[in-house]
Enzyme design. Sequence first.
Site, PDB file in Angstrom:
ATOM      1  N   HIS A   1      56.113  17.289 122.270  1.00  0.00           N
ATOM      2  CA  HIS A   1      55.395  16.246 122.185  1.00  0.00           C
ATOM      3  C   HIS A   1      55.233  15.802 120.585  1.00  0.00           C
ATOM      4  CE1 HIS A   1      52.964  19.698 121.359  1.00  0.00           C
ATOM      5  NE2 HIS A   1      51.956  18.820 120.837  1.00  0.00           N
ATOM      6  N   ASP A   2      55.808  16.332 119.822  1.00  0.00           N
ATOM      7  CA  ASP A   2      55.823  16.433 118.234  1.00  0.00           C
ATOM      8  C   ASP A   2      56.921  15.668 117.821  1.00  0.00           C
ATOM      9  OD1 ASP A   2      53.000  17.022 118.239  1.00  0.00           O
ATOM     10  OD2 ASP A   2      53.611  19.070 117.775  1.00  0.00           O
TER      11      ASP A   2
ATOM     12  N   ASP B   1      47.829  25.864 126.173  1.00  0.00           N
ATOM     13  CA  ASP B   1      47.836  25.629 124.591  1.00  0.00           C
ATOM     14  C   ASP B   1      46.775  26.060 124.082  1.00  0.00           C
ATOM     15  OD1 ASP B   1      48.774  24.596 122.216  1.00  0.00           O
ATOM     16  OD2 ASP B   1      49.783  23.037 123.318  1.00  0.00           O
TER      17      ASP B   1
ATOM     18  N   ASP C   1      48.765  27.055 118.715  1.00  0.00           N
ATOM     19  CA  ASP C   1      48.909  25.869 118.039  1.00  0.00           C
ATOM     20  C   ASP C   1      49.114  26.314 116.552  1.00  0.00           C
ATOM     21  OD1 ASP C   1      49.159  22.778 117.864  1.00  0.00           O
ATOM     22  OD2 ASP C   1      47.402  23.286 116.650  1.00  0.00           O
TER      23      ASP C   1
ATOM     24  N   GLU D   1      53.468  28.464 117.559  1.00  0.00           N
ATOM     25  CA  GLU D   1      54.019  27.287 116.695  1.00  0.00           C
ATOM     26  C   GLU D   1      54.142  27.959 115.189  1.00  0.00           C
ATOM     27  OE1 GLU D   1      53.762  22.538 116.320  1.00  0.00           O
ATOM     28  OE2 GLU D   1      51.852  23.781 116.293  1.00  0.00           O
TER      29      GLU D   1
HETATM   30  C1  NOJ Z   1      50.792  20.989 116.498  1.00  0.00           C
HETATM   31  C2  NOJ Z   1      50.481  20.150 117.547  1.00  0.00           C
HETATM   32  O1  NOJ Z   1      51.762  20.389 118.435  1.00  0.00           O
HETATM   33  C3  NOJ Z   1      50.131  18.552 117.199  1.00  0.00           C
HETATM   34  O2  NOJ Z   1      50.704  17.866 118.329  1.00  0.00           O
HETATM   35  C4  NOJ Z   1      48.998  18.687 116.736  1.00  0.00           C
HETATM   36  O3  NOJ Z   1      48.774  17.353 116.026  1.00  0.00           O
HETATM   37  C5  NOJ Z   1      48.999  19.493 115.478  1.00  0.00           C
HETATM   38  N1  NOJ Z   1      49.641  20.833 115.724  1.00  0.00           N
HETATM   39  C6  NOJ Z   1      47.652  19.842 115.018  1.00  0.00           C
HETATM   40  O4  NOJ Z   1      46.788  20.729 116.119  1.00  0.00           O
END
Ligand code: NOJ
Length: 549
Positions: free
Chosen positions: A326-327, A96, A197, A252
């Site tokens: 994870h989000d 990542d 990211d 992402e």
């Molecule tokens: C996306 C990530 O997946 C998340 O976990 C993070 O808080 C934000 N980007 C900021 O980097």
Amino acid sequence: MKEWQKETVYQIYPRSFQDSNGDGIGDINGIISRLDYLQKLGIGLIWLTPMYVSPGNDNGYDIADYYQIDPVFGTMAEFENLLNQAHERGIKIIMDMVVNHTSDQNRWFQEALKSKDNPYHDYYIWRDPVDGHEPNNWVSKFSGSAWKYVPELDQYYLHLYDVTQPDLNWRNEKVRAEIFKMLKFWANKGIDGFRLDVINNISKDKNLPNDTFKTPLDDGRNFYTNGPHVHEYLHEMYEEVFGPNNFVTVGELSSTPISEAVKYTNPKRQELSMAFTFHHVKVDYTGGKKWTLGHYKLTDLTRILSEWQVKMGAQGGWNALFWDNHDQPRAISRFTDDGKYRDQSAKLLAMVEFGLQGTPYIYQGDEIAMKNAYFTDISQYNDHESINAYHALIKSGVSKDEAIKILQQKSRENSRLPMQWDSSKNYGFTTGQPWLKPIHHDDYSVETVLKKKSNVFNFYRALIFMRKNKQVLTDGAYKLLDSHDNSVYSYERFDDKGKILVMANFTGETQERKVADGFNLILGNYDNIELNNGTVTLRPYESIMLENK
Ligand code: NOJ
């Protein structure tokens, strides 16, 4: 066809995967000890969320040193060992990488704070106050203004995420050169790719204009999402790093329309391998707002998924397929039934995902039907985004009970619970105090699931195997069978050699549907199916995959 289009990616959130030294935080040696398990599952790639040196305000997405492994996870030698051991098992490693922002503890930002003349000052996005206020009305993704005032400099810096995550200034070519140098450092270690990211946020509108707030989405993002130079920057990264290293890359891409996702991922443009987008998991955002008690209609979900399938397919783009990460809260708790029909639900979601066109992702724990945490008090939360949202909800007049219910449904902490390996203390995740406590008693773990006859883990294995062997799943066209069906999602994948039909009953009731002649069952989440005279009776949360050759 590229190999990664037939393979499955397994996402590891190292902090919550496996602790090897009893400090309560998962680590690299823990991951190594579970590689045989992942090999058995059959995955081809691992995506590791960040393990670089970080103060951990956003669990590693705030990088203080891009060149070092954070000691809580282990050492560089251990990382290299992980890489070798994964490769020996035929598994690729995707790191990542966070280049939209750094931690405020990063040396670059610490220098930037020293003075406006410091060479690192322009590594970040600074503006003078406007009439004594923030330079514009943009909102941070973690609540509140996206600007933080620094009195010593009489300037604000931009932070689209946490206040401790200042945004990098990609217009500065020295920043780009530093980033490329750092990406090459990791490429030279022998990794196989990057997950990038929030990569579509790196190029901001030069003038940083106010947004309109006509809808919850007009909060600044119109001026930094898929901004003016983002494709240029990505193509440059491709030429410098991704292309020469034959990397698998996943971007992402939040709040991104299909037309842009195509640009990022059509191979002719040489940018990214695939697009990780979120429209389908925003289907329960009431009025576009995340922090609400949400409900969803299956027809909305199938419409969104179908649009992405058809248009990405037709224009040469490539989707990453996923329900959880994870989000996100766990999809099993959100879209199906994590109680009585837990096994069926986990398998149904897996089947729907693996039947689509794209590269499937499994988030750790999906393969054993892990569900939401259902925390009952704000003190149990650790995540800044969730805690800020809770306080913002209370401030807006929502009661504490309601706010907790919303977090139970929407907080990303739900999926960050330690992995449940066995029935011992802390589910075998750690011998110490886990950083995030697994609070509820749950009889689902790798150990207990694998003991069951038709288990979720083996169901995933079957799907992973099928993806490698059925060409139609990789490059066949897609068709939604009934866009008005609010209970059963039925779609076909087809090429000139045959057809695959997926039918998934998203309700707790029995549903009868017609099936054309000539189809045979290849996989189902109940032990037997009833297919009589062109009619199938789908039991609660039943899903079936049929083939017509
Ligand atoms: C996306 C990530 O997946 C998340 O976990 C993070 O808080 C934000 N980007 C900021 O980097």
